[in-house]
Design a protein around this motif. Structure first.
Motif, PDB file in Angstrom:
ATOM      1  N   TRP A   1       0.845  -1.199   0.000  1.00  0.00           N
ATOM      2  CA  TRP A   1       0.000   0.000   0.000  1.00  0.00           C
ATOM      3  C   TRP A   1       0.878   1.246   0.000  1.00  0.00           C
ATOM      4  CZ3 TRP A   1      -1.356   3.846   3.860  1.00  0.00           C
ATOM      5  CH2 TRP A   1      -2.468   4.626   3.497  1.00  0.00           C
ATOM      6  N   LYS A   2       0.503   2.213  -0.828  1.00  0.00           N
ATOM      7  CA  LYS A   2       1.244   3.469  -0.934  1.00  0.00           C
ATOM      8  C   LYS A   2       0.304   4.641  -0.722  1.00  0.00           C
ATOM      9  CE  LYS A   2       4.579   1.593  -4.280  1.00  0.00           C
ATOM     10  NZ  LYS A   2       5.191   1.755  -5.618  1.00  0.00           N
ATOM     11  N   ALA A   3       0.834   5.700  -0.158  1.00  0.00           N
ATOM     12  CA  ALA A   3       0.034   6.909   0.059  1.00  0.00           C
ATOM     13  C   ALA A   3       0.975   8.096   0.208  1.00  0.00           C
ATOM     14  CB  ALA A   3      -0.847   6.771   1.292  1.00  0.00           C
ATOM     15  N   THR A   4       0.402   9.273   0.120  1.00  0.00           N
ATOM     16  CA  THR A   4       1.152  10.515   0.254  1.00  0.00           C
ATOM     17  C   THR A   4       0.565  11.339   1.393  1.00  0.00           C
ATOM     18  OG1 THR A   4       1.642  10.537  -2.111  1.00  0.00           O
ATOM     19  CG2 THR A   4       1.913  12.608  -0.937  1.00  0.00           C
ATOM     20  N   GLY A   5       1.424  11.900   2.237  1.00  0.00           N
ATOM     21  CA  GLY A   5       0.982  12.694   3.369  1.00  0.00           C
ATOM     22  C   GLY A   5       0.405  14.035   2.946  1.00  0.00           C
ATOM     23  N   PRO A   6      -0.215  14.739   3.898  1.00  0.00           N
ATOM     24  CA  PRO A   6      -0.162  14.449   5.327  1.00  0.00           C
ATOM     25  C   PRO A   6      -1.177  13.389   5.753  1.00  0.00           C
ATOM     26  CG  PRO A   6      -1.386  16.473   4.967  1.00  0.00           C
ATOM     27  CD  PRO A   6      -0.878  16.037   3.625  1.00  0.00           C
ATOM     28  N   LEU A   7      -0.753  12.543   6.686  1.00  0.00           N
ATOM     29  CA  LEU A   7      -1.633  11.537   7.252  1.00  0.00           C
ATOM     30  C   LEU A   7      -1.019  11.029   8.546  1.00  0.00           C
ATOM     31  CD1 LEU A   7      -0.299   8.470   6.628  1.00  0.00           C
ATOM     32  CD2 LEU A   7      -0.965   9.104   4.322  1.00  0.00           C
ATOM     33  N   VAL A   8      -1.831  10.299   9.299  1.00  0.00           N
ATOM     34  CA  VAL A   8      -1.394   9.735  10.574  1.00  0.00           C
ATOM     35  C   VAL A   8      -1.658   8.238  10.547  1.00  0.00           C
ATOM     36  CG1 VAL A   8      -1.713   9.738  13.090  1.00  0.00           C
ATOM     37  CG2 VAL A   8      -1.927  11.874  11.796  1.00  0.00           C
ATOM     38  N   ILE A   9      -0.716   7.463  11.051  1.00  0.00           N
ATOM     39  CA  ILE A   9      -0.883   6.019  11.181  1.00  0.00           C
ATOM     40  C   ILE A   9      -0.765   5.669  12.660  1.00  0.00           C
ATOM     41  CG2 ILE A   9      -0.002   3.747  10.548  1.00  0.00           C
ATOM     42  CD1 ILE A   9       1.147   5.077   8.011  1.00  0.00           C
ATOM     43  N   GLU A  10      -1.817   5.102  13.207  1.00  0.00           N
ATOM     44  CA  GLU A  10      -1.834   4.748  14.623  1.00  0.00           C
ATOM     45  C   GLU A  10      -1.794   3.240  14.789  1.00  0.00           C
ATOM     46  OE1 GLU A  10      -4.301   8.528  16.523  1.00  0.00           O
ATOM     47  OE2 GLU A  10      -5.277   6.556  16.396  1.00  0.00           O
ATOM     48  N   GLN A  11      -1.106   2.804  15.833  1.00  0.00           N
ATOM     49  CA  GLN A  11      -1.128   1.409  16.225  1.00  0.00           C
ATOM     50  C   GLN A  11      -1.113   1.358  17.746  1.00  0.00           C
ATOM     51  OE1 GLN A  11       2.836   1.238  14.110  1.00  0.00           O
ATOM     52  NE2 GLN A  11       3.134  -0.449  15.558  1.00  0.00           N
ATOM     53  N   PHE A  12      -1.207   0.156  18.283  1.00  0.00           N
ATOM     54  CA  PHE A  12      -1.359   0.010  19.726  1.00  0.00           C
ATOM     55  C   PHE A  12      -0.194   0.632  20.487  1.00  0.00           C
ATOM     56  CE2 PHE A  12      -1.280  -2.307  23.774  1.00  0.00           C
ATOM     57  CZ  PHE A  12      -2.617  -2.225  24.149  1.00  0.00           C
ATOM     58  N   ASP A  13       1.015   0.551  19.905  1.00  0.00           N
ATOM     59  CA  ASP A  13       2.213   0.942  20.636  1.00  0.00           C
ATOM     60  C   ASP A  13       2.920   2.167  20.082  1.00  0.00           C
ATOM     61  OD1 ASP A  13       2.712  -0.606  18.374  1.00  0.00           O
ATOM     62  OD2 ASP A  13       4.675  -1.215  19.091  1.00  0.00           O
ATOM     63  N   SER A  14       2.354   2.834  19.070  1.00  0.00           N
ATOM     64  CA  SER A  14       3.058   3.973  18.491  1.00  0.00           C
ATOM     65  C   SER A  14       2.151   4.765  17.563  1.00  0.00           C
ATOM     66  CB  SER A  14       4.290   3.494  17.717  1.00  0.00           C
ATOM     67  OG  SER A  14       5.069   4.582  17.271  1.00  0.00           O
ATOM     68  N   VAL A  15       2.635   5.942  17.179  1.00  0.00           N
ATOM     69  CA  VAL A  15       1.945   6.813  16.219  1.00  0.00           C
ATOM     70  C   VAL A  15       2.981   7.342  15.238  1.00  0.00           C
ATOM     71  CG1 VAL A  15       0.596   8.926  15.889  1.00  0.00           C
ATOM     72  CG2 VAL A  15       0.193   7.505  17.906  1.00  0.00           C
ATOM     73  N   THR A  16       2.656   7.312  13.949  1.00  0.00           N
ATOM     74  CA  THR A  16       3.523   7.874  12.914  1.00  0.00           C
ATOM     75  C   THR A  16       2.809   9.041  12.260  1.00  0.00           C
ATOM     76  OG1 THR A  16       4.437   5.672  12.462  1.00  0.00           O
ATOM     77  CG2 THR A  16       4.841   7.392  10.815  1.00  0.00           C
ATOM     78  N   VAL A  17       3.437  10.209  12.261  1.00  0.00           N
ATOM     79  CA  VAL A  17       2.882  11.398  11.612  1.00  0.00           C
ATOM     80  C   VAL A  17       3.672  11.646  10.334  1.00  0.00           C
ATOM     81  CG1 VAL A  17       2.409  13.857  11.824  1.00  0.00           C
ATOM     82  CG2 VAL A  17       2.157  12.376  13.823  1.00  0.00           C
ATOM     83  N   VAL A  18       3.004  11.543   9.202  1.00  0.00           N
ATOM     84  CA  VAL A  18       3.637  11.693   7.895  1.00  0.00           C
ATOM     85  C   VAL A  18       3.341  13.093   7.373  1.00  0.00           C
ATOM     86  CG1 VAL A  18       3.788  10.775   5.544  1.00  0.00           C
ATOM     87  CG2 VAL A  18       3.359   9.226   7.473  1.00  0.00           C
ATOM     88  N   GLY A  19       4.376  13.829   7.012  1.00  0.00           N
ATOM     89  CA  GLY A  19       4.221  15.227   6.612  1.00  0.00           C
ATOM     90  C   GLY A  19       3.700  15.398   5.199  1.00  0.00           C
TER      91      GLY A  19
END
Length: 365
Positions: A310-328
């Motif tokens: 899967w591919k995507a372009t930010g801005p977006l946020v990816i959340e999981q149980f143990d962390s958060v990724t903020v894509v610019g």
């Protein structure tokens, strides 16, 4: 985060710890933390932690930043919160430089791996400041160390200090000491119940020029004099790379022999793949202050819903149980097959970083 006696914004070395923790935890904390800055800016949502089981008080985080930071600085809470994250990133940048550029390695040719619960929240800003083009976020990034200790090969290490000048060591003496070291270590491993034919050995040596106080560790491909001569040549090349100079003829001294004997651990079961026959949908949208002037409406995805490829372009946020990724904005991501790690390719890796007394300007796009 605090204002020091000279009126400058500083982060650390004091910590709120887990008790009372960040103000947003609601456990009695009053001093704003790095986590509070993330929460205030929307990078961490009020239901982002532990799958929503640990609610956060964003209003309390904003109030603490206004009182403790923005007020004394004469600015608004948005700018103060971004200042906390910039100083934090600058502190990490200095640490990365210490093990890269200061050792002769060019970070622009490297990949930055984010780990720890907050690693993915800071890694992209750090990579931009160092012109590192890509960031890898492992699937288990928040529990990276625990996953590593459970999946790494079982290994035994031994070290022997043995001060000898290379070129003057008798072959039988070298064979004797390496054989003794190897025999002792294998004996321990076999006594623990492992078969000798399951084991793999790796030798290293600590070398220095005669008269130096510091050493450089290099591989020893073969535990004989020919392997030791190869290690001497590796040492010279590494010394030249790290310090900008080296002598091909100056005597080189062996300081330590190092031996690692390992047994490969059984592989973990493959990660459960997300369904790849449909486009993953955001689980929510959230307004995030990607800069200090404007809020941006960002889609929020669950890490478990993202299939390989899967591919995507930010801005977006990816959340999981143990962390958060903020894509610019304009950063590109791809979920890698097999590991399901996220590879982030930065849109603009070069930033204006001002060296000196923690006054760093790290952009966000």
């Amino acid at each position: 985060a605090h204002i020091d006696a000279t009126g400058l914004l500083k982060v650390g070395p004091r910590s709120a710890g887990s008790e009372p923790g960040p103000v947003a935890y609601g456990n009695g904390g009053t001093q704003p933390t790095v986590s509070d800055a993330h929460i205030a800016l929307g990078r961490i949502g009020e239901r982002s932690m532990l799958g929503g089981q640990f609610p956060l008080d964003r209003a309390a985080a904003i109030a603490a930043i206004e009182k403790e930071l923005a007020g004394p600085l004469g600015t608004n809470w948005q700018r103060a919160a971004h200042g906390v994250l910039r100083v934090t990133a600058a502190n990490i940048v200095r640490a990365v430089r210490a093990i890269s550029t200061e050792r002769g390695d060019d970070p622009r040719k490297m990949l930055l791996v984010a780990f720890g619960g907050a690693g993915a929240l800071h890694a992209l800003d750090v990579a931009r400041a160092l012109s590192i083009p890509q960031v890898l976020v492992p699937y288990y990034c928040g529990v990276f160390s625990a996953h590593g200790i459970a999946s790494v090969d079982i290994a035994y290490d031994a070290q022997r200090t043995w001060l000898k000048q290379i070129g003057t060591i008798p072959a039988d003496e070298f064979a004797g000491i390496t054989g003794e070291l190897s025999g002792q270590l294998i004996g321990r491993i076999v006594a623990d119940g492992f078969a000798e034919d399951e084991l793999a050995s790796r030798w290293q040596v600590d070398l220095r020029y005669v008269g130096q106080s510091h050493t450089i560790t290099v591989p020893l491909g073969r535990a004989d004099l020919a392997g030791l001569e190869d290690a001497r040549l590796r040492f010279i090349a590494e010394h030249r790379k790290r310090y900008g100079h080296a002598s091909d003829t100056a005597p080189v001294e062996l300081v330590n022999l190092r031996l690692k004997i390992s047994r490969q651990r059984a592989e973990f079961a493959s990660l459960k793949e997300a369904a790849s026959n449909s486009e993953p949908r955001p689980v929510a949208t959230r307004k995030i202050w990607l800069d200090e002037h404007n809020e941006t409406e960002c889609p929020v995805y669950s890490r478990e819903d993202l299939p390989s490829g899967w591919k995507a372009t930010g801005p977006l946020v990816i959340e999981q149980f143990d962390s958060v990724t903020v894509v610019g904005p304009a950063d590109e991501i791809e979920v890698l097959a097999g590991s399901r790690a996220i590879m982030v390719t930065l849109a603009a890796p070069v930033h204006n970083t001002i060296n000196g007394n923690e006054r760093h300007e790290l952009g966000t796009s």
